[in-house]
Scaffold this motif. Structure first.
Motif, PDB file in Angstrom:
ATOM      1  N   TYR A 166       0.693  -1.216   0.081  1.00 21.18           N
ATOM      2  CA  TYR A 166       0.082  -0.007   0.064  1.00 21.18           C
ATOM      3  C   TYR A 166       1.027   1.234   0.019  1.00 21.18           C
ATOM      4  N   LEU A 167       1.994   1.162   0.554  1.00 17.05           N
ATOM      5  CA  LEU A 167       2.894   2.294   0.608  1.00 17.05           C
ATOM      6  C   LEU A 167       3.356   2.792  -0.893  1.00 17.05           C
ATOM      7  N   LEU A 168       3.689   1.682  -1.529  1.00 16.35           N
ATOM      8  CA  LEU A 168       4.042   1.615  -2.929  1.00 16.35           C
ATOM      9  C   LEU A 168       2.992   2.271  -3.657  1.00 16.35           C
ATOM     10  N   ASN A 169       1.442   1.937  -3.532  1.00 15.94           N
ATOM     11  CA  ASN A 169       0.582   2.225  -4.198  1.00 15.94           C
ATOM     12  C   ASN A 169       0.340   3.835  -4.018  1.00 15.94           C
ATOM     13  N   LEU A 170       0.565   4.235  -2.724  1.00 16.98           N
ATOM     14  CA  LEU A 170       0.563   5.722  -2.271  1.00 16.98           C
ATOM     15  C   LEU A 170       1.571   6.447  -3.160  1.00 16.98           C
ATOM     16  N   LEU A 171       2.876   5.928  -2.938  1.00 16.72           N
ATOM     17  CA  LEU A 171       3.860   6.561  -3.890  1.00 16.72           C
ATOM     18  C   LEU A 171       3.481   6.631  -5.401  1.00 16.72           C
ATOM     19  N   ASP A 172       2.951   5.769  -5.989  1.00 17.82           N
ATOM     20  CA  ASP A 172       2.595   5.517  -7.429  1.00 17.82           C
ATOM     21  C   ASP A 172       1.496   6.755  -7.728  1.00 17.82           C
ATOM     22  N   LYS A 209      12.816  17.986   4.457  1.00 15.69           N
ATOM     23  CA  LYS A 209      11.971  16.987   4.301  1.00 15.69           C
ATOM     24  C   LYS A 209      12.739  15.928   3.609  1.00 15.69           C
ATOM     25  N   THR A 210      12.217  14.647   3.606  1.00 15.91           N
ATOM     26  CA  THR A 210      12.869  13.587   2.616  1.00 15.91           C
ATOM     27  C   THR A 210      11.675  13.162   1.739  1.00 15.91           C
ATOM     28  N   ILE A 211      11.853  13.346   0.642  1.00 15.35           N
ATOM     29  CA  ILE A 211      10.905  12.942  -0.485  1.00 15.35           C
ATOM     30  C   ILE A 211      11.022  11.395  -1.106  1.00 15.35           C
ATOM     31  N   TYR A 212      10.199  10.807  -0.813  1.00 13.28           N
ATOM     32  CA  TYR A 212      10.238   9.392  -1.384  1.00 13.28           C
ATOM     33  C   TYR A 212       9.554   9.496  -2.754  1.00 13.28           C
TER      34      TYR A 212
END
Length: 203
Positions: free
Chosen positions: A13-19, A68-71
């Motif tokens: 789900y983290l990957l999905n949010l970052l997508d 901030k660290t941006i992913y």
């Protein structure tokens, strides 16, 4: 309540949010809280190790923007999201169930509060008036007792209003949904209580 995310689901789900677009860590935590209707608010100790693992696997990259660290997701990360679209549909369905449970809880809370208020109003309207020799009245015509019951009713109404207002605002602030039927139930219950008061005070 069972865990919102089963083993491995949070990673996906983290990957999905970052997508959906680049995000910083706090933004991801807030998004997870919003999309679970406040049923799951992860800590930094939960999110950042998983982001570090995703970076290690080459599925995300990170860059520093000020403090901030941006992913950001990589092509490999997008490929995994696409390949596991079916799994994501199952996760989304589970999140929708969590939000529905929150809404049901709010509805039940409103009904219980109104049931308690109606019971208190009914008890107040049928309570026997003490005879003068047992409870002398300063004004001799019963108005002191009536004023006391009015004060009691006002206190009950104020307490109910404050509790319900706090519960609803907290629920919405956490990203929870609020169905119109919940407010319809509240309006109907309030109408019932008002009618009970009018019946008790007629004549």
């Amino acid at each position: 309540m069972p865990p919102v995310f089963s083993h491995g689901d949070l990673r996906l789900y983290l990957l999905n949010l970052l997508d959906e677009g680049p995000r910083h860590g706090y933004d991801l935590m807030q998004a997870l809280s919003d999309r679970t209707g406040g049923t799951y608010t992860p800590s930094a100790g939960t999110i950042y190790p998983r982001l570090a693992k995703l970076e290690e696997e080459g599925l995300v990259t990170k860059s520093v923007d000020g403090r901030k660290t941006i992913y950001e997701i990589t092509d490999a990360g997008r490929a995994e999201v696409a390949a596991r679209a079916g799994d994501l549909e199952g996760i989304e369905a589970g999140l929708a169930d969590s939000v529905r449970l929150i809404a049901d809880g709010v509805r039940a809370g409103v009904r219980e509060a109104m049931k308690s208020l109606r019971a208190d109003l009914a008890a107040a309207s049928t309570a026997p008036v003490s005879p003068p020799e047992e409870a002398p009245r300063a004004d001799g015509d019963g108005r002191s007792d009536a004023r006391e019951q009015v004060r009691r009713a006002e206190a009950l109404i104020a307490e109910f209003r404050g509790d319900v207002r706090t519960d609803l605002r907290t629920h919405v602030a956490k990203g929870g949904e609020l169905a119109a039927s919940v407010i319809d139930d509240l309006a109907a219950a309030l109408d019932d209580a008002a009618r009970a008061v009018r019946r008790a005070t007629k004549g």
